[in-house]
Design an enzyme around this catalytic site. Sequence first.
Site, PDB file in Angstrom:
ATOM      1  N   SER A  99       0.958  -1.441  -0.092  1.00  0.00           N
ATOM      2  CA  SER A  99      -0.111  -0.075  -0.064  1.00  0.00           C
ATOM      3  C   SER A  99       0.863   1.337   0.085  1.00  0.00           C
ATOM      4  O   SER A  99       1.542   1.471  -0.658  1.00  0.00           O
ATOM      5  CB  SER A  99      -0.969  -0.063   1.143  1.00  0.00           C
ATOM      6  OG  SER A  99      -2.149   1.092   0.942  1.00  0.00           O
ATOM      7  N   HIS A 151      -9.052   1.718   0.432  1.00  0.00           N
ATOM      8  CA  HIS A 151      -8.742   0.594  -0.810  1.00  0.00           C
ATOM      9  C   HIS A 151     -10.429   0.440  -1.079  1.00  0.00           C
ATOM     10  O   HIS A 151     -10.554  -0.618  -1.663  1.00  0.00           O
ATOM     11  CB  HIS A 151      -8.061  -0.532  -0.299  1.00  0.00           C
ATOM     12  CG  HIS A 151      -6.792  -0.021  -0.028  1.00  0.00           C
ATOM     13  ND1 HIS A 151      -5.782   0.440  -1.006  1.00  0.00           N
ATOM     14  CD2 HIS A 151      -6.072  -0.283   1.127  1.00  0.00           C
ATOM     15  CE1 HIS A 151      -4.692   0.766  -0.281  1.00  0.00           C
ATOM     16  NE2 HIS A 151      -4.984   0.216   0.776  1.00  0.00           N
TER      17      HIS A 151
END
Length: 313
Positions: free
Chosen positions: A94, A203
């Site tokens: 990420s 996300h």
Amino acid sequence: MKTAFLFPGQGAQTVGMGADVAPVFPSAAALFEKANEIVGFDLRKVCFEGPADRLNTTTMSQPAIFVTSAALLEVLRTSPATAGLAPDVTAGLSMGEYTALYAAGAISFEDGLRLVQKRGEAMQAAADSTPGGMVSLLGLDEDKVRQLCAEASEGELIEPVNFNCPAQIVVSGTRGACERAGRLAEKHGAMKAVRLEVAGAFHTRMMSSAAEALGNALRLTRIAPPGSIRTIVNITTDYYGSAESIVDGLTRQLVSPILWQKCMERLLADGVEQFYEIGPGRVLTGLMKRINRKAKVTNVSDLASLKALIEGA
């Protein structure tokens, strides 16, 4: 032997990270100093001394992890014993993908730090406008997680977004749906459900406004096309092939699932034999042991591990 450098994302932060390294290695101390000038406040003090509730915020943890990881990398680059240690590929979980791109030479330290600072601020703003949460589910495969999400949703958003390792999948969505998922987890066969201390539904499409703000910042950033060091893309398991694909990948990452397990399996399939996790904590080292027990992972997270690597090189 092919080598990969791995970089952790949000959640890896701990008060005191980098505090044992900077006094011993001037190259690390200089990078923390430089970071303070770029962000305009004493980020180094937050890393070294906390308090934890400040370090753990989305806006603070992302630049803090980026700088600490970069400082550890800088020590490896500038220590004669490890200066020849270079990756063939880089990967980051990420937010760690920014550190991975910095390590690969695609973005500068200054731009990388400004981007992760912007990313944290944009994600916090999106979370403030549409509150959400995340829950880590242990012991379920993807099909069962999707069944759980279907039952927990009740018309609200909840979906799997972090495929970290076998039987560890994180779901993300509205607060209500996340609470229901936590309650229903045992019924669906989960060993454990852990609510993550995050500000929002990362996300997912609830981060659309953050993705738009970040995309604008990325388009104004000088990004070099990938060179000899390749970086794998969190959301596709392919490698970045152009500067444009980096802008697209980092923008879409905010609203797309992170396929970490598949990324690591791709690197193993492509012949990577040695992995180095560079940054605070041991999250990625632990995940790799669950993905492939035989994989060689060296953790570089503090003074002791740095010295062990330098003295053993």
